[in-house]
Design an enzyme around this catalytic site. Structure first.
Site, PDB file in Angstrom:
ATOM      1  CB  ALA A   1      18.517 -10.540  46.696  1.00 18.38           C
ATOM      2  NE  ARG A   2      16.061  -8.567  41.245  1.00 17.03           N
ATOM      3  CZ  ARG A   2      15.106  -8.872  40.429  1.00 17.03           C
ATOM      4  NH1 ARG A   2      15.033  -7.810  39.150  1.00 17.03           N
ATOM      5  NH2 ARG A   2      15.586 -10.192  39.980  1.00 17.03           N
TER       6      ARG A   2
ATOM      7  CB  THR B   1      14.514 -15.128  64.735  1.00 14.43           C
ATOM      8  OG1 THR B   1      13.950 -14.989  66.099  1.00 14.43           O
ATOM      9  CG2 THR B   1      15.875 -13.508  65.306  1.00 14.43           C
ATOM     10  CG  LEU B   2      13.074 -12.227  60.067  1.00 17.48           C
ATOM     11  CD1 LEU B   2      12.136 -11.072  59.256  1.00 17.48           C
ATOM     12  CD2 LEU B   2      12.573 -13.668  58.361  1.00 17.48           C
ATOM     13  CD  GLU B   3      22.452 -11.524  59.114  1.00 14.31           C
ATOM     14  OE1 GLU B   3      23.110 -10.647  59.158  1.00 14.31           O
ATOM     15  OE2 GLU B   3      21.666 -12.811  58.312  1.00 14.31           O
TER      16      GLU B   3
ATOM     17  CD  GLN C   1       8.267 -17.307  46.775  1.00  9.45           C
ATOM     18  OE1 GLN C   1       9.420 -17.449  46.978  1.00  9.45           O
ATOM     19  NE2 GLN C   1       7.553 -16.815  46.929  1.00  9.45           N
TER      20      GLN C   1
ATOM     21  CE1 TYR D   1      13.913 -26.472  66.896  1.00  8.03           C
ATOM     22  CE2 TYR D   1      11.998 -26.198  68.024  1.00  8.03           C
ATOM     23  CZ  TYR D   1      13.863 -25.760  67.569  1.00  8.03           C
ATOM     24  OH  TYR D   1      14.584 -25.127  67.731  1.00  8.03           O
TER      25      TYR D   1
ATOM     26  CD  GLN E   1      12.097 -18.158  67.137  1.00  9.97           C
ATOM     27  OE1 GLN E   1      13.095 -18.201  68.325  1.00  9.97           O
ATOM     28  NE2 GLN E   1      12.309 -17.449  66.175  1.00  9.97           N
TER      29      GLN E   1
END
Length: 191
Positions: free
Chosen positions: A116-117, A136-138, A157, A173, A183
């Site tokens: 983030a920094r 899945t990460l963006e 995290q 879900y 997935q």
């Protein structure tokens, strides 16, 4: 709902398979002693790693981004220890860890301050009760310069929120046959 501690996370991962592979402590160095972006269990969360599998967004086809008719050709597939995200662009990846979320738990994902920094934002929707799979990460590069993401190191995290016993969800879900259930790779939008 209450946030769960390292003790609870370790128990659920080791006794119930909630996270696999699982690291019970915080890893801050690689096998050769080099400092890395930490991963593993923290006081009230779990720092996940991303795999070497990336999809880097590119606009070579001059397309419009439409979640209902997503053009898979908008991504370049990369397998590497480092992903370089173009300026003001984004990339998709997936966690190394596979999650099995209990029915009475909701998981919120937050980015790590190290990224983030540097202007790199991680976005993940909540992991819902009884969802399972690789996350899945963006990664959004908000800077006017290329940015690096490191595979096999901490990238985000996970915070675990547990419902009160008398307030567990009626429909999970899994119950509603969620489209991202199970997935295993970097998963593109589905409608």
């Amino acid at each position: 709902m209450s946030i769960k501690s390292d003790r609870w996370i370790r128990h659920m991962a080791q006794q119930h398979g909630m996270i696999a592979p699982f690291e019970p402590g915080q890893i801050k160095q690689n096998a050769t002693g080099q400092r890395i972006v930490s991963y593993g269990t923290s006081s009230y969360g779990y720092d996940v790693r991303c795999s070497r599998e990336f999809k880097i967004f590119t606009n070579i086809n001059s397309t419009i981004v439409d979640p209902k008719q997503f053009d898979n050709g908008s991504f370049i597939d990369v397998e590497s220890d480092v992903c370089i995200i173009p300026p003001n662009s984004f990339a998709l990846a997936r966690t190394i860890e596979y999650f099995r979320i209990p029915r009475n738990v909701l998981v919120i994902c937050l980015g790590k301050s190290t990224y983030a920094r540097c202007g790199i934002i991680v976005n993940v929707t909540p992991l819902e009760p009884e969802w399972e799979g690789h996350v899945t990460l963006e990664f959004s590069n908000t800077t006017p310069l290329p940015a690096r993401i490191y595979a096999n190191e901490g990238v985000a995290q996970m915070l675990f929120l547990q419902a009160d016993p008398d307030d567990v969800c009626q429909t999970s879900y899994r119950d509603r046959n969620g489209k991202y259930q199970g997935q295993t790779g970097v998963t593109l939008p589905r409608t």
